[in-house]
Design a protein around this motif. Structure first.
Motif, PDB file in Angstrom:
ATOM      1  N   LEU A 160      46.382  56.959  42.920  1.00 60.46           N
ATOM      2  CA  LEU A 160      45.519  55.906  43.451  1.00 60.46           C
ATOM      3  C   LEU A 160      45.224  54.817  42.656  1.00 60.46           C
ATOM      4  CD1 LEU A 160      43.736  55.402  45.944  1.00 60.46           C
ATOM      5  CD2 LEU A 160      41.760  56.996  44.702  1.00 60.46           C
ATOM      6  N   TYR A 161      45.028  54.986  41.367  1.00 55.19           N
ATOM      7  CA  TYR A 161      44.780  53.789  40.293  1.00 55.19           C
ATOM      8  C   TYR A 161      46.112  53.037  40.359  1.00 55.19           C
ATOM      9  CZ  TYR A 161      43.674  51.225  36.200  1.00 55.19           C
ATOM     10  OH  TYR A 161      43.212  50.334  35.083  1.00 55.19           O
ATOM     11  N   TYR A 162      47.179  53.532  40.222  1.00 51.70           N
ATOM     12  CA  TYR A 162      48.279  52.506  40.195  1.00 51.70           C
ATOM     13  C   TYR A 162      48.800  51.829  41.341  1.00 51.70           C
ATOM     14  CZ  TYR A 162      49.123  55.085  35.694  1.00 51.70           C
ATOM     15  OH  TYR A 162      48.868  55.259  34.260  1.00 51.70           O
ATOM     16  N   ILE A 163      48.415  52.832  42.687  1.00 52.12           N
ATOM     17  CA  ILE A 163      48.533  51.939  43.966  1.00 52.12           C
ATOM     18  C   ILE A 163      47.800  50.849  44.283  1.00 52.12           C
ATOM     19  CG2 ILE A 163      47.987  52.375  46.503  1.00 52.12           C
ATOM     20  CD1 ILE A 163      49.105  55.106  45.982  1.00 52.12           C
ATOM     21  N   ASN A 164      46.090  50.960  43.533  1.00 51.04           N
ATOM     22  CA  ASN A 164      45.469  49.901  43.553  1.00 51.04           C
ATOM     23  C   ASN A 164      45.840  48.673  42.751  1.00 51.04           C
ATOM     24  OD1 ASN A 164      43.513  50.910  45.570  1.00 51.04           O
ATOM     25  ND2 ASN A 164      42.424  52.124  43.925  1.00 51.04           N
ATOM     26  N   GLU A 165      46.246  49.184  41.486  1.00 46.42           N
ATOM     27  CA  GLU A 165      46.961  48.048  40.572  1.00 46.42           C
ATOM     28  C   GLU A 165      47.951  47.261  41.387  1.00 46.42           C
ATOM     29  OE1 GLU A 165      48.818  47.694  36.323  1.00 46.42           O
ATOM     30  OE2 GLU A 165      47.812  49.684  36.847  1.00 46.42           O
ATOM     31  N   ARG A 166      48.759  47.968  42.092  1.00 40.40           N
ATOM     32  CA  ARG A 166      49.940  47.338  42.563  1.00 40.40           C
ATOM     33  C   ARG A 166      49.293  46.184  43.688  1.00 40.40           C
ATOM     34  NH1 ARG A 166      53.490  47.004  46.985  1.00 40.40           N
ATOM     35  NH2 ARG A 166      55.606  47.141  46.333  1.00 40.40           N
ATOM     36  N   GLN A 167      48.242  46.615  44.581  1.00 42.33           N
ATOM     37  CA  GLN A 167      47.639  45.810  45.484  1.00 42.33           C
ATOM     38  C   GLN A 167      47.297  44.358  44.683  1.00 42.33           C
ATOM     39  OE1 GLN A 167      44.722  48.324  47.115  1.00 42.33           O
ATOM     40  NE2 GLN A 167      45.762  47.964  49.293  1.00 42.33           N
ATOM     41  N   ILE A 168      46.714  44.490  43.405  1.00 41.99           N
ATOM     42  CA  ILE A 168      46.127  43.362  42.816  1.00 41.99           C
ATOM     43  C   ILE A 168      47.522  42.665  42.453  1.00 41.99           C
ATOM     44  CG2 ILE A 168      45.171  42.485  40.463  1.00 41.99           C
ATOM     45  CD1 ILE A 168      43.246  43.550  42.262  1.00 41.99           C
ATOM     46  N   VAL A 169      48.407  43.077  41.869  1.00 39.77           N
ATOM     47  CA  VAL A 169      49.671  42.516  41.269  1.00 39.77           C
ATOM     48  C   VAL A 169      50.372  41.948  42.487  1.00 39.77           C
ATOM     49  CG1 VAL A 169      52.011  42.902  40.200  1.00 39.77           C
ATOM     50  CG2 VAL A 169      49.893  44.099  39.169  1.00 39.77           C
ATOM     51  N   THR A 170      50.529  42.388  43.612  1.00 37.81           N
ATOM     52  CA  THR A 170      51.057  41.594  44.686  1.00 37.81           C
ATOM     53  C   THR A 170      50.184  40.591  45.638  1.00 37.81           C
ATOM     54  OG1 THR A 170      50.709  43.603  46.179  1.00 37.81           O
ATOM     55  CG2 THR A 170      52.483  43.608  45.190  1.00 37.81           C
ATOM     56  N   GLY A 171      48.893  40.583  45.082  1.00 37.50           N
ATOM     57  CA  GLY A 171      47.931  39.642  46.045  1.00 37.50           C
ATOM     58  C   GLY A 171      47.560  40.193  47.152  1.00 37.50           C
TER      59      GLY A 171
END
Length: 431
Positions: A160-171
């Motif tokens: 869940l943490y890394y999926i949320n991080e991906r949302q930040i990275v991809t905008g």
């Protein structure tokens, strides 16, 4: 045709046939091409002992004598200190569930705040985040297959943490303020609805917390582990665990692998006992990692009997803390050398020139074990110094100490050794 003439013709034919046969044997022995060679290569092989082992730890039970429902404050595998609160006691299940949920919410809020306050978009690559997501999903599957629900929960949280991080990275997300606000509201509602704890469980020992007790605690005494015998291992039996036991504390970071080995392995290991040589332990059904250990004791009833091997280790993690009776691979010395097939081994004579005190020289000859090496079209017999042996091959030392070899000459890397051939001898010429 008279009998005399017939006899002369018959004798002539037999003489010619005999000469032809002798010539064939001579040519085949000295100029035959019926040999097969193999190139010498350098390899490195650990000597591995497979055994059935018990894990012996310094363990103390943790008890709960309170009525009510427990809500734990520590996770399996956490280090705890003396007097630390392990769990709170609540009067009913609803309160305990609410407290657990509050702790989960605190962790979620902390993660989301970390993500919101970090500039991942500029500092973290998308491929890296995707790899982390994949790894956490693999961890989830592995832990689920092992029925490790604590590990599975951790893998879910990481995913869940890394999926949320991906949302930040991809905008795709500018932040998580709305989600944090929602979680804080849920937390406050839970706090308002539940009662305070009615008691607590604390530990009077420091160490490594483990949530399960398997019944083998103290069946093999930690303080007596150095003197364990084969008879002691055969008497090991699981004991009943009291219903008020809620786990245990591993109070010493040093733990022991105890197993029975045969007399040959006992002799081999006794040569490195007390030296700086280390052995490594692998628990193939638990982890692929190798654990460095040292030989603590080797106990034999007699020189011709099996022995109990005790290995001391000091690396700990949740998986290791929960194992007890496992299959173990013990890797000892890492042998390296020139690999030679056992089919190439022969015995023959080698010579050396020795100078006497009066200055005269004399040639000495000795029968030794070695191999035939093909140089051009000629066979040369070379002595070998074996450092390690299996059923199929041996490892040889290309530079043994002075005095090990009779004449100081041995095989070298890339030599072509004969593994198949008839009537082999030093100096034989082959086509």
């Amino acid at each position: 045709m008279d009998n005399l003439l017939f006899k002369r013709i018959l004798i002539s034919i037999l003489v010619v046939a005999l000469v032809a046969y002798v010539g064939f044997l001579f040519v085949n022995a000295n100029f035959g091409n019926s040999i097969e060679t193999e190139e010498i290569i350098k390899v490195s092989n650990p000597d591995v002992i497979n055994a059935d082992c018990y894990i012996v730890r310094d363990e103390s039970y943790l008890y709960n004598n309170n009525s009510g429902v427990m809500s734990f404050n520590v996770n399996d595998g956490d280090n705890v200190s003396v007097g630390q609160k392990i769990a709170d006691i609540y009067s009913n299940e609803n309160d305990a569930v609410s407290i657990r949920r509050i702790k989960e919410i605190d962790k979620e809020i902390e993660n989301l705040q970390t993500l919101s306050n970090s500039n991942f978009k500029d500092s973290v690559g998308l491929d890296s985040v995707n790899n982390l997501i994949n790894d956490s999903i693999i961890d989830l599957l592995d832990n689920t297959n092992k029925c490790d629900y604590t590990g599975s929960k951790k893998a879910v949280d990481n995913s869940l943490y890394y999926i949320n991080e991906r949302q930040i990275v991809t905008g795709q997300s500018k932040g998580f303020k709305a989600k944090i606000s929602q979680l804080e509201s849920e937390k406050q509602s839970l706090i308002n609805s539940c009662s305070s704890s009615i008691g607590a469980i604390k530990t009077d020992k420091a160490g490594y917390y483990v949530s399960k007790a398997d019944g083998y605690e103290n069946t093999l005494k930690y303080k007596n582990v150095k003197n364990l015998t084969v008879k002691d291992l055969k008497k090991v039996k699981k004991k009943n665990v009291s219903s008020n036991v809620i786990g245990k504390i591993i109070t010493n970071p040093v733990w022991y692998v105890v197993c029975q080995i045969d007399k040959d392995d006992a002799i081999k290991l006794s040569k490195i006992q007390g030296t700086d040589e280390k052995v490594t332990v692998t628990l193939p059904f638990i982890s692929k990692d190798s654990i460095e250990s040292r030989i603590y004791s080797i106990n034999q009833d007699s020189k011709n009997s099996g022995a109990v091997l005790v290995l001391a280790c000091d690396y700990m993690n949740p998986d290791i803390a929960n194992i007890r009776h496992e299959n173990v691979n013990i890797s000892t010395l890492n042998y390296s050398g020139l690999k030679v097939s056992k089919r190439a081994l022969h015995e023959d004579y080698v010579t050396k020139t020795v100078e006497k005190k009066n200055g005269e020289t004399v040639e000495k000859r000795k029968k030794v074990q070695g191999v035939y090496v093909l140089y051009g079209s000629e066979l040369v017999f070379k002595e070998i110094s074996i450092t390690y042996s299996t059923n199929q091959y041996v490892l040889c030392n290309p530079t043994p100490e002075e005095g090990v070899l009779f004449n100081g000459k041995t095989v070298q890397l890339y030599d072509q050794v004969v593994i198949k051939g008839d009537n082999l001898y030093d100096g034989k010429v082959v086509a």
